[in-house]
Design a protein around this motif. Structure first.
Motif, short mmCIF file in Angstrom:
data_model
loop_
_atom_site.label_atom_id
_atom_site.label_comp_id
_atom_site.label_asym_id
_atom_site.label_seq_id
_atom_site.Cartn_x
_atom_site.Cartn_y
_atom_site.Cartn_z
N GLU A 69 0.84 -1.18 0.00
CA GLU A 69 0.00 0.00 0.00
C GLU A 69 0.88 1.24 0.00
O GLU A 69 1.78 1.36 0.81
CB GLU A 69 -0.88 -0.03 1.25
N LYS A 70 0.61 2.13 -0.93
CA LYS A 70 1.36 3.39 -0.96
C LYS A 70 0.47 4.50 -0.41
O LYS A 70 -0.71 4.56 -0.72
CB LYS A 70 1.78 3.72 -2.39
N ILE A 71 1.04 5.34 0.40
CA ILE A 71 0.27 6.43 0.98
C ILE A 71 0.65 7.72 0.25
O ILE A 71 1.84 8.00 0.07
CB ILE A 71 0.59 6.58 2.49
N ASN A 72 -0.36 8.44 -0.15
CA ASN A 72 -0.11 9.72 -0.81
C ASN A 72 0.00 10.81 0.25
O ASN A 72 -0.94 11.06 0.99
CB ASN A 72 -1.26 10.00 -1.79
N MET A 111 1.50 10.29 11.53
CA MET A 111 2.57 9.30 11.53
C MET A 111 3.19 9.16 10.13
O MET A 111 4.40 9.09 9.99
CB MET A 111 2.00 7.96 11.99
N TYR A 112 2.34 9.16 9.12
CA TYR A 112 2.86 9.00 7.76
C TYR A 112 3.66 10.23 7.33
O TYR A 112 4.69 10.11 6.67
CB TYR A 112 1.73 8.71 6.77
N TYR A 126 0.62 12.72 15.67
CA TYR A 126 -0.81 12.95 15.92
C TYR A 126 -1.56 11.65 16.16
O TYR A 126 -2.35 11.53 17.10
CB TYR A 126 -1.40 13.69 14.72
N ASP A 127 -1.30 10.66 15.31
CA ASP A 127 -2.07 9.42 15.36
C ASP A 127 -1.19 8.25 15.78
O ASP A 127 -1.26 7.18 15.19
CB ASP A 127 -2.72 9.15 14.01
N PHE A 128 -0.34 8.48 16.80
CA PHE A 128 0.55 7.40 17.24
C PHE A 128 -0.24 6.15 17.64
O PHE A 128 0.24 5.03 17.57
CB PHE A 128 1.43 7.85 18.41
N ASN A 129 -1.48 6.35 18.06
CA ASN A 129 -2.28 5.19 18.47
C ASN A 129 -2.94 4.52 17.26
O ASN A 129 -3.85 3.72 17.41
CB ASN A 129 -3.33 5.57 19.52
N GLY A 130 -2.43 4.83 16.08
CA GLY A 130 -2.86 4.11 14.88
C GLY A 130 -1.94 2.94 14.56
O GLY A 130 -2.10 2.28 13.55
N VAL A 131 -0.95 2.70 15.43
CA VAL A 131 -0.06 1.56 15.19
C VAL A 131 -0.83 0.29 15.44
O VAL A 131 -1.09 -0.10 16.56
CB VAL A 131 1.18 1.59 16.11
N ILE A 132 -1.27 -0.30 14.34
CA ILE A 132 -2.04 -1.52 14.45
C ILE A 132 -1.39 -2.52 13.53
O ILE A 132 -1.36 -2.33 12.32
CB ILE A 132 -3.51 -1.28 14.05
N ARG A 187 -10.10 11.91 17.75
CA ARG A 187 -8.75 11.43 18.04
C ARG A 187 -8.45 11.61 19.53
O ARG A 187 -7.92 10.71 20.19
CB ARG A 187 -7.73 12.19 17.17
N MET A 237 -7.67 8.76 22.46
CA MET A 237 -6.50 8.79 23.34
C MET A 237 -6.94 8.57 24.79
O MET A 237 -6.31 7.85 25.54
CB MET A 237 -5.79 10.14 23.24
N VAL A 241 -8.11 3.70 22.81
CA VAL A 241 -8.59 2.91 21.68
C VAL A 241 -7.67 3.21 20.49
O VAL A 241 -7.42 4.37 20.18
CB VAL A 241 -10.04 3.29 21.32
N GLN A 242 -7.15 2.18 19.86
CA GLN A 242 -6.29 2.40 18.70
C GLN A 242 -7.14 2.44 17.44
O GLN A 242 -8.04 1.62 17.29
CB GLN A 242 -5.28 1.26 18.56
N TYR A 243 -6.84 3.37 16.53
CA TYR A 243 -7.51 3.31 15.23
C TYR A 243 -6.73 4.07 14.19
O TYR A 243 -5.96 4.97 14.49
CB TYR A 243 -8.94 3.85 15.33
N ILE A 244 -6.93 3.65 12.96
CA ILE A 244 -6.29 4.33 11.85
C ILE A 244 -7.21 4.22 10.64
O ILE A 244 -7.79 3.16 10.39
CB ILE A 244 -4.89 3.71 11.57
N GLN A 255 -6.79 3.59 3.55
CA GLN A 255 -6.79 4.33 2.27
C GLN A 255 -8.10 4.11 1.51
O GLN A 255 -8.69 5.02 0.98
CB GLN A 255 -5.64 3.86 1.40
N ASN A 293 -9.15 0.60 10.68
CA ASN A 293 -8.69 -0.46 11.56
C ASN A 293 -8.79 0.08 12.97
O ASN A 293 -8.40 1.22 13.23
CB ASN A 293 -7.23 -0.81 11.26
#
Lengths: 266, 371, 198
Positions: free
Chosen positions: A54-57, A139-140, A200-206, C141, C145, C149-152, C155, C160
């Motif tokens: 997956e490429k992120i723009n 994060m990206y 900002y979205d460090f808690n997106g590490v999934i 967001r 925190m 809860v984790q989420y992302i 695309q 997730n």
């Protein structure tokens, strides 16, 4: 009794916990850190969320050239005293918040004025960014900016060995000044090798493949699963950044964890 | 009729199996090993204490008067610090409790083990712990991921007896192990292990340095060597010479010696051997099966073994990974000094030394046996 | 650990007059939980409920809240979470149910408009003791925190996310987190009963 607490709490709240921009800083960040234009482009995430790559723009954005310093953060605290060490509620910053400072409004050590501010929670970093008319980088965005090649490292040293060396050492008692690690091709300093930085979205590490995996999704970074998902095995250093982010909660304050800000480019 | 015969047959078979399993069980670790009923009917926890940990090369003390499952609190502190790797050579180790290996933990089957993992505020990295003795996701790794300056608490029931490795399992796992984050946890069977006179604690591990073996100064981790599984150091208890000379372990003649030996890896398999001894007993892979009269025992990476022997003849006994270049060129060597009465009946020592004059020689001067 | 908690508890007690009227409580962790300083409601925000009305989070205080973060176009995990919450609601004794509110907060600020949330509530027959909230991306967001809860966002759309039901006490402080999709409803009901009695 509990009601009574709530009432006094809302009085406390009227001070405004989430500091809003005090000045019109949107087009003139003024006294806060100088920013640099990042053109944007494609970024291949280190950890893949699906079978395909997956490429992120990455859209163009501005990024602070260095991490926010103690001196800069002091200015924020002075203007937003609810973020002073003795005032901040434990919900938003743990007990080590700004531990390197002498007191609420006194850093107390000139040697660290221009060192990155650390021991700040995500909530505090987020509030600072809002106050400065900026935001935390995603994060990206952060990873994209950090992936640019260094320009002023000694030739003998590869970026990987430089980073591994830094990761291998305990945090020094006094952090060096900003701009002391290295500059990269984008003109940004110390993305790696000085401190860890909030995003900002460090808690997106999934790292699990999807949200059907039970409970916490963090299993991927332990043992083999993570390495199978990694875009490049050379990217050992990225493993550590993602593991670090995964270990965080937003109220944590850590001696080697600071931040820098970003802003949309219009 | 047919049914009856069948059922009679089944009963006989069942009784036979019971008898057989009884015999087998007695031959083993004197512990309940059959099946998995251990997890269904957990015994009640009757008390609580803080574990006394063992610091290598000494094993954790056994718990006197143990009767029933306890809650055992284990305090672990992660500290990243430069330490001696060899004379003149330093390495920044990541440690449990400031030592490599980390402390030896000792509990009993059925105990509730409550782990308090603290990560020093000065740490650069997050850390966690995966105990192979734990049954649960990541062996505790998920529950114990701990940022610098924080403490995580989780607990598990020690369902199975045996000797188990624990290690940090934070990504990248290999680096956390190579940097020294490992140790052993012994889960004694309910009745305890048979008493011996001396107990030692040794863990083998590899260190991947940018410099070669013997290069002085503070050495950095070398990722490529780790990926290639090409360590310059393979050591016992964290450094070259940790069990040599003044640091050797000691026993007296006639004493029963037990060694809790682990292999942290991260890559290599160990061929553990004590030169000049034969193991009376080897608890294979740290589990319930006992082999007797063993010379060298194989210890996989992320595995462990309990070995026992009786020291009978005084002298110096060398402990090695019998992949022998590791022992004499990379550091995987230690010494056991046995003191006490000579026993010439078992081992004479040299009785005489005399010139050797072969009667016949070939053209090159080599002795030839004449038919 | 417990001494560390106790210490931090004591430190905060010294620096905040709010804590002065706390009684001596054996478990320091519990006493921190019971402390309104840990109320999630202090973050404010411009939340809008399924009826299109602005909601001040402080208005949620006084009742125990059973909270989850979801998005309405989620095909698998979120319906299961909502199902679990409905099951909890069904099994609560009436007296406890009266003191309990169910709160869904959407990850999806763009798609999950108040109208969409209303539709979702109707489809799933969520009663008047259910609140569905729409917030700005920043507020969502921030809430994630606080709830850990984790989420992302993905695309190709969707998110997730981790699957967590959180029980907030009457002050809005976290009382208990229940992780996963195959939860024990009985256990959750017990926790809520205790939370309402505290």
């Amino acid at each position: 009794m509990r009601r009574a607490i709530l009432i006094s709490l809302s009085a406390f709240l009227s001070l405004g916990l989430q500091a809003g921009p005090k000045h019109e800083r949107d087009h003139d960040p003024g006294r806060t850190t100088e920013m640099i234009y990042i053109k944007g482009g494609n970024y291949t995430p280190f950890l893949q969320t699906s079978e395909r790559t997956e490429k992120i723009n990455i859209h163009p954005f501005y990024l602070d050239v260095h991490a926010v310093t103690n001196a800069e953060f002091l200015e924020f605290v002075q203007e937003n005293p609810q973020w002073a060490r003795s005032k901040v509620p434990p919900l938003l910053a743990d007990g080590n918040y700004l531990q390197q400072w002498k007191s609420d409004f006194n850093i107390g050590n000139n040697d660290i004025l221009h060192s990155p501010v650390t021991s700040v929670s995500w909530f505090a970093a987020e509030a600072y960014a809002k106050w400065a008319g900026k935001r935390l980088p995603t994060m990206y965005e952060w990873e994209y900016a950090a992936s640019a090649a260094p320009v002023n490292l000694s030739k003998a040293e590869t970026l990987t060995s430089y980073i591994l060396n830094w990761y291998g050492k305990p945090t020094p008692q006094l952090l060096p000044h900003v701009k002391s690690a290295f500059r990269n091709k984008l003109g940004v300093y110390d993305m790696l090798g000085l401190i860890w930085e909030w995003v900002y979205d460090f808690n997106g590490v999934i790292t699990g493949s999807d949200s059907r995996s039970q409970g916490t999704l963090g299993t991927g970074l332990f043992c083999a699963a993570g390495s199978q998902n990694a875009a490049n095995k050379e990217d050992y250093a990225s493993f550590m950044r993602f593991a670090f982010r995964e270990s965080l909660k937003a109220d944590y304050t850590i001696r080697n964890l600071g931040f820098r800000c970003a802003r949309d480019a219009k | 009729m047919r049914l009856a015969r069948n059922s009679k047959f089944a009963t006989t078979l069942f009784a036979g199996l019971l008898l057989l399993s009884g015999v087998l069980l007695q031959g083993c670790f004197s512990a309940s090993t059959d099946g998995d009923n251990s997890s269904r009917n957990l015994e009640k926890i009757t008390g609580e204490y803080t574990a006394k940990l063992g610091e290598a090369p000494f094993a954790a003390p056994s718990i006197a008067g143990y009767k029933s499952p306890q809650k055992v609190i284990v305090n672990m502190h992660v500290i990243e610090k430069p330490m001696r790797l060899a004379n003149g050579t330093q390495y920044t180790f990541w440690t449990f409790n400031g030592t490599v290996p980390g402390p030896m933990i000792r509990v009993h089957e059925g105990d509730e083990v409550e782990v308090h993992l603290s990560n020093s505020p000065n740490s650069t990295m997050p850390h966690n712990i995966d105990l192979h003795a734990a049954t649960g996701p990541g062996g505790g790794a998920e529950a114990s991921l701990t940022a610098p300056g924080h403490t995580s608490v989780f607990s598990f029931r020690a369902l199975k007896p045996g000797l188990f490795i624990y290690h940090c399992a934070t990504a990248p796992v290999g680096m956390h192990i190579a940097n020294g984050m490992y140790g052993l946890i012994l889960v004694e069977p309910k009745g305890g292990l048979p008493k011996v006179d001396k107990e030692f604690y040794i863990v083998q591990g590899e260190i991947y340095t940018e410099g070669s073996y013997g290069d002085t100064g503070l050495q950095k981790f070398d990722l490529q060597k780790a990926l290639d599984e090409r360590p310059d150091y393979v050591v016992f208890d964290g450094s070259v010479g940790s069990l040599m000379g003044n640091n050797a372990i000691h026993a007296k003649t006639g004493e029963k010696v037990r060694i809790y030996f682990g292999n942290a890896g991260p890559n290599l398999t160990s061929s553990f051997h004590v030169i000049g001894e034969i193991f009376d007993k080897v608890y294979l892979e740290g589990g319930q099966m006992i082999n007797r009269d063993v010379q060298t025992t194989l210890v996989p990476a992320g595995g462990a073994v309990i070995t026992e022997f009786t020291s009978r003849v005084p002298g110096i006994y060398t402990l090695v990974d019998h992949s022998i270049f590791r022992a004499f060129n990379k550091g995987a060597v230690g010494q056991l000094q046995v003191s006490g009465e000579e026993n010439k009946d078992i081992y004479s020592g040299k009785i005489k030394d005399e010139p050797y004059k072969p009667a016949f020689q070939d053209a090159t001067g080599e002795p030839v046996t004449r038919k | 650990m417990s001494s560390f908690l106790l210490l931090s508890f004591l430190l905060f007690s010294c620096s905040h007059s709010l804590n002065n009227n706390l009684e001596k409580i054996d478990d320091p962790l519990r006493s921190v939980h019971a402390n309104a300083e840990n109320s999630l409601y202090q973050i404010g925000g411009t939340w809008i409920n399924q009826d299109g009305n602005p909601v001040k989070l402080q208005k949620l205080s006084g009742k125990v809240q059973v909270v989850a973060m979801i998005f309405t176009s989620c095909g698998y995990a979120c319906p299961k979470i909502v199902h679990n919450m409905k099951e909890i609601e069904r099994q609560l004794p009436a007296s406890v149910r009266k003191e309990t509110n169910f709160l869904l907060i959407s990850f999806d600020s763009k798609t999950d408009t108040p109208e969409r949330l209303k539709q979702y509530a109707d489809q799933r027959m969520l009663g008047s003791n259910w609140t569905l909230l729409h917030g700005t991306p920043d507020e969502v967001r921030l809430m994630s925190m606080l709830l850990n809860v984790q989420y992302i966002p993905l695309q190709g759309g969707g998110f997730n996310h981790s699957n967590i039901i959180t029980i907030l006490d009457e002050t809005g402080s976290i009382y208990k987190r229940i992780e996963g999709l195959d939860i024990s409803v009985t256990q959750a009901v017990k926790e809520i009963e205790t939370a309402t009695q505290s």
